[in-house]
Write a protein that holds these residues in place. Structure first.
Motif, PDB file in Angstrom:
ATOM      1  N   CYS A  36       0.786  -1.110   0.000  1.00  0.00           N
ATOM      2  CA  CYS A  36       0.051  -0.053   0.026  1.00  0.00           C
ATOM      3  C   CYS A  36       0.786   1.284   0.103  1.00  0.00           C
ATOM      4  O   CYS A  36       0.683   2.195  -0.917  1.00  0.00           O
ATOM      5  CB  CYS A  36      -1.045   0.197   1.285  1.00  0.00           C
ATOM      6  SG  CYS A  36      -2.307  -1.180   1.273  1.00  0.00           S
ATOM      7  N   ILE A  37       1.920   1.386   0.730  1.00  0.00           N
ATOM      8  CA  ILE A  37       2.807   2.506   1.017  1.00  0.00           C
ATOM      9  C   ILE A  37       3.342   2.628  -0.472  1.00  0.00           C
ATOM     10  O   ILE A  37       3.667   3.870  -0.775  1.00  0.00           O
ATOM     11  CB  ILE A  37       3.865   2.196   2.211  1.00  0.00           C
ATOM     12  CG1 ILE A  37       2.972   2.132   3.648  1.00  0.00           C
ATOM     13  CG2 ILE A  37       4.755   3.416   2.040  1.00  0.00           C
ATOM     14  CD1 ILE A  37       3.723   1.778   4.366  1.00  0.00           C
ATOM     15  N   LYS A  38       4.080   1.671  -0.823  1.00  0.00           N
ATOM     16  CA  LYS A  38       4.709   1.573  -2.221  1.00  0.00           C
ATOM     17  C   LYS A  38       3.860   2.219  -3.201  1.00  0.00           C
ATOM     18  O   LYS A  38       4.327   2.855  -4.089  1.00  0.00           O
ATOM     19  CB  LYS A  38       5.130   0.372  -2.556  1.00  0.00           C
ATOM     20  CG  LYS A  38       6.145   0.155  -3.828  1.00  0.00           C
ATOM     21  CD  LYS A  38       6.741  -1.259  -3.976  1.00  0.00           C
ATOM     22  CE  LYS A  38       7.523  -1.241  -5.191  1.00  0.00           C
ATOM     23  NZ  LYS A  38       8.375  -2.562  -5.341  1.00  0.00           N
ATOM     24  N   LYS A  39       2.621   1.604  -3.343  1.00  0.00           N
ATOM     25  CA  LYS A  39       1.684   1.884  -4.577  1.00  0.00           C
ATOM     26  C   LYS A  39       1.129   3.459  -4.251  1.00  0.00           C
ATOM     27  O   LYS A  39       1.036   4.091  -5.096  1.00  0.00           O
ATOM     28  CB  LYS A  39       0.747   1.016  -4.718  1.00  0.00           C
ATOM     29  CG  LYS A  39      -0.178   1.168  -5.826  1.00  0.00           C
ATOM     30  CD  LYS A  39      -1.124   0.252  -5.922  1.00  0.00           C
ATOM     31  CE  LYS A  39      -2.111   0.241  -7.218  1.00  0.00           C
ATOM     32  NZ  LYS A  39      -3.173  -1.022  -7.343  1.00  0.00           N
ATOM     33  N   PHE A  40       0.746   3.627  -3.245  1.00  0.00           N
ATOM     34  CA  PHE A  40      -0.171   4.905  -2.826  1.00  0.00           C
ATOM     35  C   PHE A  40       0.912   6.074  -1.955  1.00  0.00           C
ATOM     36  O   PHE A  40       0.318   7.171  -1.651  1.00  0.00           O
ATOM     37  CB  PHE A  40      -1.375   4.787  -2.210  1.00  0.00           C
ATOM     38  CG  PHE A  40      -2.264   4.038  -3.109  1.00  0.00           C
ATOM     39  CD1 PHE A  40      -2.885   4.430  -4.080  1.00  0.00           C
ATOM     40  CD2 PHE A  40      -2.062   2.524  -2.703  1.00  0.00           C
ATOM     41  CE1 PHE A  40      -3.810   3.392  -4.898  1.00  0.00           C
ATOM     42  CE2 PHE A  40      -3.160   1.720  -3.652  1.00  0.00           C
ATOM     43  CZ  PHE A  40      -4.010   2.408  -4.526  1.00  0.00           C
ATOM     44  N   SER A 118       2.891   9.831  15.818  1.00  0.00           N
ATOM     45  CA  SER A 118       3.684   9.400  14.723  1.00  0.00           C
ATOM     46  C   SER A 118       2.887   9.438  13.437  1.00  0.00           C
ATOM     47  O   SER A 118       1.545   9.147  13.431  1.00  0.00           O
ATOM     48  CB  SER A 118       4.585   8.374  14.721  1.00  0.00           C
ATOM     49  OG  SER A 118       4.977   7.964  13.350  1.00  0.00           O
ATOM     50  N   ASP A 119       3.242  10.149  12.194  1.00  0.00           N
ATOM     51  CA  ASP A 119       2.729  10.094  11.016  1.00  0.00           C
ATOM     52  C   ASP A 119       2.417   8.526  10.596  1.00  0.00           C
ATOM     53  O   ASP A 119       1.408   8.037   9.585  1.00  0.00           O
ATOM     54  CB  ASP A 119       3.192  10.807   9.995  1.00  0.00           C
ATOM     55  CG  ASP A 119       3.079  12.243  10.348  1.00  0.00           C
ATOM     56  OD1 ASP A 119       2.224  12.570  11.137  1.00  0.00           O
ATOM     57  OD2 ASP A 119       3.958  13.083   9.663  1.00  0.00           O
ATOM     58  N   HIS A 120       2.973   7.550  11.142  1.00  0.00           N
ATOM     59  CA  HIS A 120       2.952   5.991  10.630  1.00  0.00           C
ATOM     60  C   HIS A 120       2.185   5.219  11.813  1.00  0.00           C
ATOM     61  O   HIS A 120       2.171   4.107  11.330  1.00  0.00           O
ATOM     62  CB  HIS A 120       4.486   5.730  10.459  1.00  0.00           C
ATOM     63  CG  HIS A 120       5.205   6.640   9.583  1.00  0.00           C
ATOM     64  ND1 HIS A 120       5.037   6.455   8.160  1.00  0.00           N
ATOM     65  CD2 HIS A 120       6.148   7.342   9.574  1.00  0.00           C
ATOM     66  CE1 HIS A 120       5.797   7.218   7.734  1.00  0.00           C
ATOM     67  NE2 HIS A 120       6.655   7.931   8.654  1.00  0.00           N
ATOM     68  N   ALA A 124       1.596   1.273  11.097  1.00  0.00           N
ATOM     69  CA  ALA A 124       1.788   0.106  11.992  1.00  0.00           C
ATOM     70  C   ALA A 124       0.906  -0.551  12.612  1.00  0.00           C
ATOM     71  O   ALA A 124       0.848  -2.038  12.795  1.00  0.00           O
ATOM     72  CB  ALA A 124       2.817   0.989  13.119  1.00  0.00           C
ATOM     73  N   GLN A 125      -0.185   0.185  12.921  1.00  0.00           N
ATOM     74  CA  GLN A 125      -1.436  -0.501  13.606  1.00  0.00           C
ATOM     75  C   GLN A 125      -1.972  -1.408  12.676  1.00  0.00           C
ATOM     76  O   GLN A 125      -2.399  -2.751  12.915  1.00  0.00           O
ATOM     77  CB  GLN A 125      -2.353   0.503  13.857  1.00  0.00           C
ATOM     78  CG  GLN A 125      -3.673   0.172  14.589  1.00  0.00           C
ATOM     79  CD  GLN A 125      -3.463  -0.290  16.313  1.00  0.00           C
ATOM     80  OE1 GLN A 125      -2.672   0.233  16.642  1.00  0.00           O
ATOM     81  NE2 GLN A 125      -4.206  -1.331  16.553  1.00  0.00           N
ATOM     82  N   THR A 126      -2.159  -1.158  11.223  1.00  0.00           N
ATOM     83  CA  THR A 126      -2.688  -2.192  10.272  1.00  0.00           C
ATOM     84  C   THR A 126      -1.689  -3.370  10.413  1.00  0.00           C
ATOM     85  O   THR A 126      -2.264  -4.605  10.273  1.00  0.00           O
ATOM     86  CB  THR A 126      -2.856  -1.426   8.848  1.00  0.00           C
ATOM     87  OG1 THR A 126      -3.666  -0.122   9.257  1.00  0.00           O
ATOM     88  CG2 THR A 126      -3.232  -2.215   8.043  1.00  0.00           C
ATOM     89  N   SER A 127      -0.531  -3.091  10.121  1.00  0.00           N
ATOM     90  CA  SER A 127       0.368  -4.322  10.135  1.00  0.00           C
ATOM     91  C   SER A 127       0.315  -5.087  11.366  1.00  0.00           C
ATOM     92  O   SER A 127       0.239  -6.245  11.300  1.00  0.00           O
ATOM     93  CB  SER A 127       1.875  -3.717   9.887  1.00  0.00           C
ATOM     94  OG  SER A 127       2.032  -3.115   8.844  1.00  0.00           O
ATOM     95  N   CYS A 128       0.199  -4.685  12.574  1.00  0.00           N
ATOM     96  CA  CYS A 128       0.076  -5.332  13.756  1.00  0.00           C
ATOM     97  C   CYS A 128      -1.237  -6.173  13.709  1.00  0.00           C
ATOM     98  O   CYS A 128      -1.128  -7.542  13.907  1.00  0.00           O
ATOM     99  CB  CYS A 128       0.308  -4.458  14.945  1.00  0.00           C
ATOM    100  SG  CYS A 128       0.254  -5.473  16.646  1.00  0.00           S
ATOM    101  N   GLU A 129      -2.343  -5.452  13.447  1.00  0.00           N
ATOM    102  CA  GLU A 129      -3.655  -6.291  13.487  1.00  0.00           C
ATOM    103  C   GLU A 129      -3.526  -7.203  12.202  1.00  0.00           C
ATOM    104  O   GLU A 129      -3.843  -8.611  12.726  1.00  0.00           O
ATOM    105  CB  GLU A 129      -4.782  -5.347  13.193  1.00  0.00           C
ATOM    106  CG  GLU A 129      -4.812  -4.490  14.441  1.00  0.00           C
ATOM    107  CD  GLU A 129      -6.058  -3.254  14.169  1.00  0.00           C
ATOM    108  OE1 GLU A 129      -7.079  -3.845  13.507  1.00  0.00           O
ATOM    109  OE2 GLU A 129      -6.181  -2.536  15.000  1.00  0.00           O
TER     110      GLU A 129
END
Length: 154
Positions: A36-40, A118-120, A124-129
């Motif tokens: 997602c980060i890479k694309k958007f 943090s802006d991230h 990070a929350q999405t990754s953790c979940e």
């Protein structure tokens, strides 16, 4: 000859060590989130919502499938089973899932405390979940249903 064997053993041990480290995932790192980060870039909120939603759907699907298998299982399928034990198993699994979701959310809050303000944090929350959901999928698959374990002795 001994030197060659020692070098080969050292190389094998190094490869094993690298492989072990590669398997240790960071809780705040997810392939889906990275894509997602890479694309958007910074405009990734919709993508993050989508990948988290997909992860939640997979978890819910596995949970409901296992719950339905438990519900469809006859108490006669396990040694001296009865309806009360079946009801307790169903109630326990349902309560366990609710508590697990609370645990996941709480754990991610603690694991990601350094991302607060943090802006991230969202990434990070999405990754953790997502990572916790994957682990829960594995846990759910470990729950044994008598019809799935026929012929096995406990």
């Amino acid at each position: 000859m001994n030197t060659i064997i020692r070098v080969l053993l050292a190389a094998i041990m190094a490869l094993y060590s690298i492989d072990s480290m590669a398997k240790t995932a960071k809780i705040d790192d997810s392939k889906d989130v990275s894509e997602c980060i890479k694309k958007f870039k910074n405009e990734n909120i919709e993508c993050l919502d989508d990948v988290l939603h997909n992860s939640e759907e997979q978890l819910n699907k596995a949970y409901l499938a296992k719950l339905n298998k438990i519900k469809k299982t006859s108490p006669d399928e396990w040694w001296m089973g009865d309806e009360q034990q079946k009801k307790e198993a169903i109630d326990s699994f349902m309560a366990n899932q609710k508590k697990w979701i609370e645990y996941r959310d709480s754990f991610c809050g603690v694991a990601l405390w350094s991302y607060q303000n943090s802006d991230h944090l969202g990434e990070a929350q999405t990754s953790c979940e997502i990572n916790m959901n994957k682990r829960r999928l594995e846990e759910i698959s470990l729950i044994q249903i008598p019809s799935e374990t026929e012929g096995e002795t406990p």
